[in-house]
Design a protein around this motif. Structure first.
Motif, PDB file in Angstrom:
ATOM      1  N   MET A 196      17.879  28.200  -0.022  1.00 38.05           N
ATOM      2  CA  MET A 196      16.385  27.930   0.681  1.00 38.05           C
ATOM      3  C   MET A 196      16.604  26.423   1.468  1.00 38.05           C
ATOM      4  N   TYR A 197      17.148  25.604   0.659  1.00 38.17           N
ATOM      5  CA  TYR A 197      17.590  24.417   1.223  1.00 38.17           C
ATOM      6  C   TYR A 197      18.561  24.301   2.453  1.00 38.17           C
ATOM      7  N   GLN A 198      19.601  25.092   2.212  1.00 42.57           N
ATOM      8  CA  GLN A 198      20.612  25.151   3.231  1.00 42.57           C
ATOM      9  C   GLN A 198      20.002  25.869   4.645  1.00 42.57           C
ATOM     10  N   LEU A 199      19.042  26.748   4.254  1.00 42.80           N
ATOM     11  CA  LEU A 199      18.407  27.670   5.389  1.00 42.80           C
ATOM     12  C   LEU A 199      17.335  26.671   6.151  1.00 42.80           C
ATOM     13  N   LEU A 200      16.613  25.888   5.617  1.00 44.98           N
ATOM     14  CA  LEU A 200      15.591  24.849   6.118  1.00 44.98           C
ATOM     15  C   LEU A 200      16.621  23.874   6.950  1.00 44.98           C
ATOM     16  N   GLN A 201      17.649  23.461   6.383  1.00 49.22           N
ATOM     17  CA  GLN A 201      18.435  22.411   6.942  1.00 49.22           C
ATOM     18  C   GLN A 201      18.990  22.944   8.261  1.00 49.22           C
ATOM     19  N   TYR A 202      19.384  24.089   8.307  1.00 48.32           N
ATOM     20  CA  TYR A 202      20.051  24.787   9.564  1.00 48.32           C
ATOM     21  C   TYR A 202      18.779  24.823  10.739  1.00 48.32           C
ATOM     22  N   VAL A 223       5.604  30.170   6.726  1.00 51.52           N
ATOM     23  CA  VAL A 223       5.954  30.251   5.281  1.00 51.52           C
ATOM     24  C   VAL A 223       4.804  30.835   4.309  1.00 51.52           C
ATOM     25  N   GLN A 224       5.283  31.249   3.105  1.00 50.26           N
ATOM     26  CA  GLN A 224       4.411  31.469   1.988  1.00 50.26           C
ATOM     27  C   GLN A 224       4.361  30.774   0.918  1.00 50.26           C
ATOM     28  N   ASP A 225       5.701  30.514   0.492  1.00 51.96           N
ATOM     29  CA  ASP A 225       6.071  29.862  -0.874  1.00 51.96           C
ATOM     30  C   ASP A 225       5.478  28.234  -0.698  1.00 51.96           C
ATOM     31  N   LEU A 226       4.743  27.686  -1.713  1.00 54.25           N
ATOM     32  CA  LEU A 226       4.381  26.378  -1.783  1.00 54.25           C
ATOM     33  C   LEU A 226       5.713  25.617  -2.078  1.00 54.25           C
ATOM     34  N   GLY A 227       6.761  26.194  -2.612  1.00 63.92           N
ATOM     35  CA  GLY A 227       7.969  25.425  -2.570  1.00 63.92           C
ATOM     36  C   GLY A 227       8.572  25.263  -1.348  1.00 63.92           C
ATOM     37  N   VAL A 228       8.758  26.075  -0.543  1.00 62.42           N
ATOM     38  CA  VAL A 228       9.395  25.754   0.954  1.00 62.42           C
ATOM     39  C   VAL A 228       8.312  24.634   1.578  1.00 62.42           C
ATOM     40  N   VAL A 272      10.187  21.261   2.713  1.00 64.36           N
ATOM     41  CA  VAL A 272      10.016  20.748   4.119  1.00 64.36           C
ATOM     42  C   VAL A 272       9.567  19.392   4.283  1.00 64.36           C
ATOM     43  N   ARG A 273       8.278  19.154   3.493  1.00 61.77           N
ATOM     44  CA  ARG A 273       7.643  17.911   3.645  1.00 61.77           C
ATOM     45  C   ARG A 273       8.637  16.746   2.950  1.00 61.77           C
ATOM     46  N   ASP A 274       9.307  16.870   2.209  1.00 63.20           N
ATOM     47  CA  ASP A 274      10.245  15.956   1.600  1.00 63.20           C
ATOM     48  C   ASP A 274      11.600  15.918   2.312  1.00 63.20           C
ATOM     49  N   HIS A 275      12.102  16.705   2.782  1.00 63.70           N
ATOM     50  CA  HIS A 275      13.532  16.776   3.394  1.00 63.70           C
ATOM     51  C   HIS A 275      13.646  17.155   4.716  1.00 63.70           C
ATOM     52  N   PHE A 276      12.750  17.845   5.382  1.00 68.30           N
ATOM     53  CA  PHE A 276      12.708  18.506   6.505  1.00 68.30           C
ATOM     54  C   PHE A 276      11.594  18.231   7.670  1.00 68.30           C
ATOM     55  N   PRO A 277      10.987  16.920   7.793  1.00 69.15           N
ATOM     56  CA  PRO A 277       9.956  16.860   8.457  1.00 69.15           C
ATOM     57  C   PRO A 277       9.856  17.338   9.768  1.00 69.15           C
ATOM     58  N   GLY A 278      10.889  17.405  10.418  1.00 71.48           N
ATOM     59  CA  GLY A 278      10.886  18.054  11.714  1.00 71.48           C
ATOM     60  C   GLY A 278      10.615  19.337  11.855  1.00 71.48           C
ATOM     61  N   LEU A 279      10.432  20.112  10.805  1.00 74.37           N
ATOM     62  CA  LEU A 279      10.012  21.595  10.986  1.00 74.37           C
ATOM     63  C   LEU A 279       8.567  21.600  11.016  1.00 74.37           C
ATOM     64  N   ARG A 280       7.758  22.491  11.849  1.00 74.61           N
ATOM     65  CA  ARG A 280       6.443  22.763  12.168  1.00 74.61           C
ATOM     66  C   ARG A 280       5.944  23.830  11.258  1.00 74.61           C
ATOM     67  N   LEU A 281       5.034  23.501  10.485  1.00 77.51           N
ATOM     68  CA  LEU A 281       4.629  24.440   9.233  1.00 77.51           C
ATOM     69  C   LEU A 281       3.431  25.387   9.689  1.00 77.51           C
ATOM     70  N   HIS A 282       3.620  26.521   9.836  1.00 74.23           N
ATOM     71  CA  HIS A 282       2.517  27.641   9.939  1.00 74.23           C
ATOM     72  C   HIS A 282       2.670  28.384   8.550  1.00 74.23           C
ATOM     73  N   ALA A 283       1.362  28.749   8.277  1.00 78.21           N
ATOM     74  CA  ALA A 283       0.984  29.259   6.962  1.00 78.21           C
ATOM     75  C   ALA A 283       0.831  30.975   7.397  1.00 78.21           C
ATOM     76  N   ARG A 317      -3.953  19.041   5.221  1.00 77.14           N
ATOM     77  CA  ARG A 317      -3.476  17.799   4.141  1.00 77.14           C
ATOM     78  C   ARG A 317      -1.851  17.591   4.014  1.00 77.14           C
ATOM     79  N   HIS A 318      -1.390  18.794   3.966  1.00 76.79           N
ATOM     80  CA  HIS A 318       0.041  18.935   3.622  1.00 76.79           C
ATOM     81  C   HIS A 318       0.868  19.090   4.845  1.00 76.79           C
ATOM     82  N   GLY A 319       0.329  18.970   6.037  1.00 75.51           N
ATOM     83  CA  GLY A 319       1.322  18.899   7.170  1.00 75.51           C
ATOM     84  C   GLY A 319       1.411  20.149   7.784  1.00 75.51           C
ATOM     85  N   PHE A 320       0.385  21.290   7.586  1.00 74.38           N
ATOM     86  CA  PHE A 320       0.334  22.298   8.477  1.00 74.38           C
ATOM     87  C   PHE A 320      -0.265  22.446   9.931  1.00 74.38           C
TER      88      PHE A 320
END
Length: 857
Positions: free
Chosen positions: A80-86, A97-102, A106-117, A134-137
């Motif tokens: 998952m980390y590798q996919l988000l990095q890509y 996304v669905q998983d709160l782990g994702v 994303v928030r910790d390591h890939f802030p350039g990704l725009r989150l949709h729930a 509040r978590h950047g969505f």
């Protein structure tokens, strides 16, 4: 009149559908890659195709969103980390996304990704949307089960962009709350492997039917209302649909969006005419107008899509080729596509029409697939609707060669939890009930704490009987229901105000909106199983957001649970050790539509439909149990265990037996493990021929299936010996005889009737006999050998949770199954019925069949 408009968002399950969506005017598309998306069975996109699509669509001024909308296991964290990095490097316009782990990753390591729930997050309230904000969505895809008024309420309460489905297939279960496919073999909807169990053929005593297969959603006429309500994006479902379907639907909604301001009625009329070619199911507006028409499910209509051509009336051979006789349809021609549904629901296939022949008897078709008499045929595509679109992707993909890295995911940081907060949750057994009066029943073996489901009915009864309630404040935990629409927001906020003022300190949250309503209150918050904490990242997210303890999901495997004990702080884990898992959670009172209570699938597994005014739930007759594993889980540091008696007609004898087994660590009979032993089905680990079929929930392998005879060689009469059930005297007689046999074997068996066996075993001669479940007085089926938690077989290949349990083997001697007994016994016990057949049919001697009755008043 407002001049605002909405984005038209179309599905792209493959490059051809992408061409159709763009060619017909979609503003944006959403697509998935080969893994971590909720439609693994669609074509999806290779990495090179995805990169080319991003570049091409951005060059056209259009947007592309990527679905990463499944949960991931801890062992998949690196991938998952590798996919988000890509994805961050490629630069799509958002990830769904669905998983709160994702989210945390994303928030910790890939802030350039725009989150949709994703709609799988089950967000239907402004409170839930604001937690995401509040978590950047940036956007939330709202639950499908909302009315226009509720959508407007969410819009008024949040600044987040809103996206809503307007067209396509519906899930009968509330979004994100379906476990049926996972229960039937580990193919979890939360992992992109849904087998559409809701659209299967089920049967009750008197009939067969597609009892849970809903119509398709269509809101093209209501597009102006959604635009005026402030919805940012109108979403079309269909990543598994053809390019022709996508093109037809996009064209209709594009026309409506562009023209409704000039003449709404005329624009809607033309858009509806354009949708006549979508070849899908009958249409419904579902909950949009504030209530659901119960006709949105038609039990006599198979769950397939297309224009019904009826059943195969006869099979003939002309010039050494097989031809089927079906109902005629104007214009059908060679090259058209049909869908074949086996009449016993054993399989479905798509085929091309290779020949058309008109005869005095009717229309004959020759197709390139196997079929037989009584199969149902649907026309799903015609050559006349096929259109070629300009390709979006370039002819050469050689310059697109990025791939995910092999980097390892860092470990998430966990917040420190104070001992003071955790002390509110001592180790022990927690007993959950779904009726206020059952709080008195559990005094028979007092648990560490009692847990009560807080719905509208229970909230009112709890207020009324608060003084005599034996569990209060620190000894009572309130469970908040997972489906939380905007229409319940005001009521639930007021209830929480009241109960916290009364001194209630502990709540189980099952929805992100609950976290918002509980925030800032001096309470202990447990994240329930519907928060889907499968991995360390999701657990860290929840604990950082004010949660004190986690209940892992019902469908978790023992391997994933074991990993959770390694990364979770001590005392922050509560295991579900006994439950009747809710398989569907439906926002509709199906008791108004059906008079059935029990039904079966084609594997002869029993289910129960539990109805109430606020909704319906389908549960398995067989409970899930880990009570015999409690001693071993304690060794791993787990101290808190939840025994869920919801949907059970709770009697003291039954309750005491289950509690005793939990305290002693002894197995209960005829209980299942769900995914505990075998884990999730994983297509990457599923070697061809390596999997053997598993009966629902038992984990038992039944061995290799016998190879079926070729349909082509079975002829027109020997292929299936049984005809359709309706009107077939032989089949009806066989069913009655089988019912008599099952009822006779049920004597002395717990469940739907008879005296629980373990009463005699334990010498409890004074125990009252069970009178059935839910007031039906129905006797049960014969017990199947070696189906319980105490007789698990070797794990199958292709499942992600293999391995043996530590300590005592599961093959210990099993006491009998705990009974599920009735709250309101039918007049007379099972022994007073004139015959077992009468008992099975739910009728008194010589009387008419009795209506099963509702389980909720």
């Amino acid at each position: 009149m407002t001049n605002q408009t909405a984005e038209l968002l179309a599905p792209a399950g493959n490059p051809e559908a992408l061409d159709a969506a763009v060619g017909e005017g979609a503003d944006a598309v959403y697509l998935g890659l080969k893994n971590f998306n909720a439609r693994l069975r669609s074509g999806n996109f290779a990495y090179s195709q995805f990169e080319a699509a991003v570049e091409a669509l951005h060059g056209m001024g259009k947007k592309l969103y990527v679905t990463v909308n499944t949960v991931f296991e801890q062992r998949e964290a690196d991938r998952m980390y590798q996919l988000l990095q890509y994805l961050e490097k490629v630069g799509p316009d958002g990830i769904i996304v669905q998983d709160l782990g994702v989210v945390k990753m994303v928030r910790d390591h890939f802030p350039g990704l725009r989150l949709h729930a994703s709609t799988q997050m089950n967000v239907g309230s402004a409170a839930g949307a604001n937690v995401l904000s509040r978590h950047g969505f940036k956007r939330v895809v709202l639950s499908r089960e909302l009315s226009l008024a509720e959508i407007q309420g969410v819009r008024e309460g949040t600044n987040l962009e809103l996206e809503t489905f307007v067209h396509g297939a519906l899930c009968v279960s509330a979004s994100g709350l379906c476990l049926f496919s996972s229960y039937l073999g580990g193919r979890s909807a939360n992992r992109g492997a849904c087998t559409q169990a809701c659209r299967r053929l089920f049967r009750e005593e008197e009939r067969d039917g597609y009892f849970f297969s809903p119509d398709d959603l269509q809101l093209v006429e209501r597009v102006p209302d959604l635009v005026d309500a402030g919805v940012s994006s109108l979403k079309i479902e269909g990543r598994m649909k053809s390019a022709e379907y996508v093109g037809a639907v996009v064209a209709a909604y594009r026309y409506m969006l562009d023209n409704w301001r000039f003449d709404r009625e005329r624009a809607a009329s033309k858009a509806l005419a354009m949708l006549q070619g979508d070849f899908a199911r009958r249409k419904t507006t579902f909950w949009f107008d504030g209530s659901v028409d119960m006709d949105f499910i038609r039990p006599d209509q198979a769950g397939g899509t297309g224009i019904a051509l009826g059943k195969v009336k006869v099979v003939r051979v002309f010039d050494e080729k097989r031809w089927m006789l079906v109902r005629g349809y104007p214009g059908i021609a060679e090259g058209d596509s049909i869908r074949i549904h086996a009449h016993d629901d054993s399989g479905r296939a798509t085929a091309r029409v290779r020949g058309v022949m008109e005869k005095p008897e009717g229309l004959f078709l020759q197709v390139d697939a196997e079929y037989g008499p009584e199969d149902e045929i649907y026309l799903v595509q015609t050559k006349t609707m096929t259109r070629r679109y300009k390709p979006v992707l370039p002819s050469s993909l050689g310059r697109f060669h990025r791939f995910p890295s092999y980097d390892a995911a860092p470990k998430p940081e966990f917040p420190a939890l104070s001992r003071e907060r955790l002390s509110a949750l001592p180790d022990g057994l927690y007993a959950m009930v779904d009726r206020v009066e059952d709080l008195h029943t559990v005094l028979a073996d007092r648990p560490e704490k009692a847990v009560l489901r807080l719905d509208r009915k229970n909230a009112a009864l709890l207020r009324k009987h608060w003084k005599e309630n034996p569990f209060k404040r620190d000894s009572l935990v309130l469970w908040l229901e997972p489906f939380f629409p905007q229409g319940d927001a005001e009521w639930l906020a007021a209830e929480l105000d009241h109960w916290t003022a009364e001194g209630q300190k502990i709540f189980i949250a099952n929805n992100l909106g609950h976290l918002a309503l509980l925030k800032g209150r001096d309470v202990t918050v447990i994240a329930g199983p519907w928060m889907y904490a499968f991995n360390a990242w999701s657990a860290a997210f929840l604990l950082a957001d004010g949660v004190d303890c986690l209940v892992p999901p019902y469908e978790i495997s023992k391997q994933d649970f074991g990993r959770a004990t390694e990364f979770l702080p001590e005392k922050a884990l509560m295991a579900v050790a006994f439950a009747y898992p809710p398989l569907f959670t439906i926002r509709a009172d199906l008791g108004k539509k059906y008079d059935m209570r029990f039904f079966r699938d084609r594997e002869d597994e029993d289910y129960e439909l539990v109805t109430r005014e606020t909704g319906s739930t389908v549960v398995s007759v067989k409970p899930f149990s880990l009570v015999d594993r409690i001693p071993f889980l304690r060794r791993e540091g787990v101290g808190k265990f939840l025994l869920d008696f919801s949907y059970v007609e709770l009697r003291k004898q039954v309750y005491k037996r289950v509690m005793s087994a939990a305290r002693e660590g002894t197995p209960l009979p005829e209980t299942g493990r769900f995914n505990w032993k075998d884990g999730f089905w994983n297509p990457e680990e599923d070697a061809v021929g390596a999997r053997s079929p598993r009966r629902a929930d038992s984990g038992e392998s039944t061995g290799p299936a016998a190879a079926p005879a070729s349909r082509a060689t079975q002829g027109t009469t020997s292929r299936r010996t049984a005809g359709p059930r309706t009107g077939d005297d032989a089949a009806a007689t066989a069913r009655r005889e089988a019912a008599v046999v099952r009822a006779r074997k049920a004597a002395g068996r717990p469940g739907r009737g008879g005296r629980p066996q373990w009463f005699e075993k334990d010498g409890a001669s004074d125990a009252a006999p069970s009178a059935g479940r839910r007031g039906t007085g129905q006797p049960g089926r014969a017990a199947k050998a070696d189906r319980g938690a105490g007789s698990e077989k070797t794990a199958r290949a292709g499942r992600t949770g293999r391995g043996a349990s530590p300590g005592k083997p599961d093959g210990a001697e099993r006491p009998a199954k705990p009974a599920r007994t009735t709250r309101k016994p039918a007049a007379g016990s099972a022994s007073k019925w004139s015959s077992s057949a009468d008992a099975k049919a739910g009728r008194k001697p010589g009387g008419k069949p009795r209506s099963p009755g509702r389980s909720r008043s």
